[in-house]
Design a protein around this motif. Structure first.
Motif, short mmCIF file in Angstrom:
data_model
loop_
_atom_site.label_atom_id
_atom_site.label_comp_id
_atom_site.label_asym_id
_atom_site.label_seq_id
_atom_site.Cartn_x
_atom_site.Cartn_y
_atom_site.Cartn_z
N ALA A 39 40.47 45.07 54.73
CA ALA A 39 40.69 45.41 52.95
C ALA A 39 39.02 46.07 52.66
O ALA A 39 37.93 45.69 53.46
CB ALA A 39 41.00 44.55 51.94
N VAL A 40 39.35 47.14 52.68
CA VAL A 40 38.14 48.27 51.92
C VAL A 40 38.27 48.12 50.71
O VAL A 40 39.48 48.96 50.09
CB VAL A 40 38.02 49.90 52.50
CG1 VAL A 40 36.45 50.43 52.19
CG2 VAL A 40 37.65 50.18 53.91
N VAL A 41 37.48 47.48 49.93
CA VAL A 41 37.26 47.21 47.96
C VAL A 41 36.95 47.55 47.17
O VAL A 41 35.55 47.69 47.71
CB VAL A 41 37.29 45.62 48.11
CG1 VAL A 41 37.43 45.44 46.25
CG2 VAL A 41 38.21 45.47 48.95
N GLU A 42 37.02 48.26 46.35
CA GLU A 42 35.96 49.08 45.35
C GLU A 42 36.01 47.81 44.12
O GLU A 42 37.27 47.69 44.11
CB GLU A 42 36.15 50.49 44.98
CG GLU A 42 35.84 50.89 43.98
CD GLU A 42 36.01 52.28 43.13
OE1 GLU A 42 36.31 52.34 41.89
OE2 GLU A 42 36.54 53.07 43.37
N ALA A 43 35.26 47.40 43.65
CA ALA A 43 35.05 45.82 42.72
C ALA A 43 35.23 46.68 41.42
O ALA A 43 34.67 47.43 41.24
CB ALA A 43 34.32 45.19 43.21
#
Length: 536
Positions: free
Chosen positions: A473-477
Motif C-alpha cells: 500500500a502506498v498511502v497518503e495520510a
C-alpha cells in the motif's frame, strides 16, 4: 433511425432561450445567444483556414468558455474536436496531434512556449489559435478568429467526436463516437429527455413545454479534456442549462463551495473521494458558512467514492442525490449506484445496479452466473463508439462480437451477487498475483481509503521470494494523522481475505492523482520498490 447532432440541438436551444446563461466563469457570463454567435464565428474561421468536413481540431485548453465554444464551433462545421491533456509533454503532444491528424490547434497562451518547440514538426496544422493574453505572433488570437465562410456541407449524426483516453501506461487511444450514438446515450439521463423519433421538432416541443424544474446549472469538477467533465457538460447544455466553471486550475474546496452558493449550482460532477473529501472537510470545518441547498445532484465517475464521505455530505444537505457511475469513455453508463439520505447513519457501500445491456462475461464470452463468485469482465452492448482511431487491433480487442451482438469490453473485472448487483474488482492490467491468488488493487484501495487516517491510497505489487508478489500500500495520510505499524493490514483483514491485506505500507506526501482521478501506477510501484527493496 435517429440522426442526432449536438450542434443542431444547441442551435434550437439558443433560439428558444437566447438570453439564458450558457457559460459562466468568473466575470465571464456568456448567454446562449453569445455562445451560438461565438461558435458560428469560430466555425467560419476554421472553414476559411482551409479545413474540410471532419477535419480534426485539437483543444489544448484549461476549463474555460473558449473550450466549449470551440467544441460547439467544431460541431457546427462538421469538424472533429480532439481533446488534449494539458499535462502532456512535448513528445506526447506531438504523438497525439500526429495520430489524430489535427489540422488546427486551439491552445491556452500559457502553453505557447511548449507549442513553439514542436509546431515546426506538425506541417499538417493549418491554423494555430491562442486563447488568453500574450499570444505569439505565429498564432491568431482567439477573439480575432472570425470569418465569413460558411461550411459547404451538411451536418450529420455520423459526424464524429474524438475522446483520447489513456490508462496508466501506453500512449492515448482516440475513441471515436458518432454524435447520434453519443447524444442518444446522454439523452437517456439528461435533465430534459427528447423523444427519439421527434427530431428537432421534438426538441422544440420539449423546450416550449412548461418547465418542471429550474434549468440545470452544472459545476464540472474534472477537466473538460476528460470524458467525465465533457460528457456531463454536453448533457447539461443539451438540456438548455448552464455550465459554471471555477476560475482556479487546482482543486480549491472553499472556492467550489463559494461558487455553488453564489451561482445556485444544481449539479456537480466529481471524481470520487479525491474531490469529495476536501469538500466535506471544508464543510465540517465551517458549519453553516455555505448555503448549498440548491445542489441536488452530485455525480462521481472513475474512482471509488467512500460511504463515509457520502454520509458526511448528506449531513450537510439531506436533499442531495449522490450517484456513482460505472463506465468508461468506451462504455458509457454500464451501471450506477444511487445514495440518498435515509434518516442518519452511514451510507452503505456502492451497489451497482446493471441494466439489461450490461453483463459480466468470462473469457469464453459466457455470462457469469449471479452468486457464483466467478470473476469476469464487464461488457456493455447497444450504442457505443465505432472503435479506436487508426487502431484496428485495439478496436478488435475491446469491441467484441458475441453471438451476433457487439459488446464493449474495456477490461474492468467484476463479480455478480445473487441479487444481480455488481462488485467492481478493478483492471486486470495491474492485477497482483500473490501466492497464486489474484488481488485487484482497486478492491483493497477502497477499503484503505475508508480508514479515518488515510487521505488516499494506491495498491501495487512488489517482487516477493515466497509469494511472487507482495501486496503493498502506498498511502497518503490525512492531515495531522498518524498510522501505527500493522494498523492498515488489520483494517483490511477486517473486510477482505487475509491475502489481500498489504504486507508493506509506504507513506508518501501525495499520491499525485490527475484531475480525472487517474494515477501513475508504474511510478508509484517504482517508489514502493525503492522503499521496500526488490526482495521482501
Amino acid at each position: 433511425m435517429t440522426d442526432w447532432n449536438f450542434a443542431d440541438v444547441w442551435d434550437v436551444v439558443a433560439e428558444a432561450f437566447p438570453a439564458r446563461e450558457a457559460l459562466v466563469q468568473g466575470g465571464q457570463r456568456v448567454s446562449w445567444n453569445g455562445f451560438e454567435r461565438r461558435a458560428r464565428e469560430m466555425a467560419a474561421f476554421l472553414v476559411g483556414a482551409g479545413l474540410g468536413r471532419q477535419a480534426k481540431v485539437a483543444q489544448y485548453l484549461y476549463n474555460c468558455p473558449a473550450y466549449l465554444e470551440t467544441l460547439y464551433a467544431c460541431l457546427k462545421a462538421s469538424m472533429v474536436p480532439v481533446n488534449t491533456n494539458y499535462r502532456y509533454t512535448e513528445d506526447e503532444l506531438l504523438y497525439l496531434w500526429e495520430n489524430s491528424d489535427a489540422e488546427a490547434v486551439v491552445f491556452d497562451s500559457s502553453f505557447a512556449d511548449r507549442v513553439e518547440t514542436i509546431r515546426s514538426r506538425l506541417p499538417a496544422v493549418r491554423a494555430w489559435v491562442c486563447v488568453g493574453g500574450g499570444c505569439p505572433d505565429w498564432a491568431v488570437p482567439y477573439g480575432q478568429a472570425t470569418g465569413g465562410a460558411a461550411p459547404g456541407w451538411d451536418r450529420s449524426g455520423d459526424d464524429l467526436i474524438f475522446i483520447y483516453t489513456g490508462g496508466t501506461t501506453g500512449m492515448p487511444k482516440g475513441v471515436m463516437w458518432r454524435q447520434d450514438d453519443l447524444f442518444a446515450v446522454l439523452n437517456r439521463t439528461g435533465e430534459l429527455r427528447y423523444p427519439e423519433d421527434g427530431g428537432l421538432e421534438g426538441v422544440r416541443r420539449v423546450l416550449a413545454a412548461p418547465p418542471r424544474h429550474p434549468p440545470p446549472r452544472l459545476l464540472p469538477g474534472p477537466p473538460l479534456m476528460h470524458g467525465t467533465g465533457l460528457f456531463t457538460a454536453m448533457s447539461v447544455l443539451s438540456s438548455a442549462g448552464t455550465v459554471v466553471m471555477p476560475t482556479s486550475r487546482h482543486l480549491d474546496a472553499e472556492s467550489i463551495l463559494d461558487l455553488v452558493e453564489r451561482e445556485r449550482v444544481t449539479e456537480m460532477s466529481i471524481v470520487g473521494d479525491a474531490f469529495a473529501k476536501p469538500i466535506l472537510a471544508a464543510l465540517d470545518a465551517n458549519p453553516g458558512r455555505w448555503d448549498i441547498s440548491s445542489l441536488w445532484l452530485v455525480i462521481s465517475s472513475g474512482v471509488m467514492w467512500s460511504p463515509e464521505t457520502k454520509a458526511g455530505l448528506l449531513r450537510h444537505n439531506p436533499g442531495m442525490t449522490l450517484v456513482d457511475t460505472l463506465g468508461s469513455t468506451e462504455a458509457v453508463g454500464m451501471a450506477r449506484s444511487v445514495t440518498r439520505a435515509a434518516g442518519g447513519g452511514d451510507a452503505p457501500p456502492a451497489r451497482f445496479v446493471v441494466g439489461p445491456d450490461t453483463k459480466v462475461i468470462d473469457d469464453e464470452g459466457r455470462e457469469v452466473p449471479p452468486g457464483s463468485g466467478e470473476q469476469g469482465r464487464l461488457a456493455l452492448r447497444g450504442r457505443g463508439p465505432l472503435g479506436y482511431y487508426k487502431d484496428p487491433d485495439k478496436t478488435a480487442g475491446t469491441f467484441v462480437v458475441i453471438d451476433g451482438e457487439r459488446w464493449a469490453i474495456p477490461g474492468d473485472f467484476a463479480t455478480v451477487a445473487a441479487d444481480g448487483t455488481v462488485r467492481l474488482l478493478g483492471r486486470g492490467s495491474v492485477c497482483i498475483n500473490t501466492g497464486g491468488e489474484k488481488v485487484f488493487p482497486e478492491e483493497v484501495e477502497e477499503v484503505l481509503k475508508r480508514h479515518p487516517s488515510v487521505a488516499d491510497a494506491v495498491v501495487v505489487g512488489v517482487p516477493d521470494e515466497r509469494f511472487g508478489e507482495a501486496v503493498t500500500a502506498v498511502v497518503e495520510a490525512a492531515p495531522g494523522a498518524s498510522i501505527a505499524e500493522g494498523e492498515l493490514g488489520d483494517w483490511v483483514r477486517a473486510s477482505l481475505a487475509g491475502y489481500k491485506a498489504p504486507r508493506h505500507v509506504v507513506r508518501v506526501e501525495t499520491i499525485g492523482r490527475s484531475p480525472s482521478g487517474k494515477v501513475d501506477y508504474r511510478a508509484l510501484r517504482e517508489r514502493a520498490l525503492r522503499a521496500v527493496g526488490p526482495r521482501a
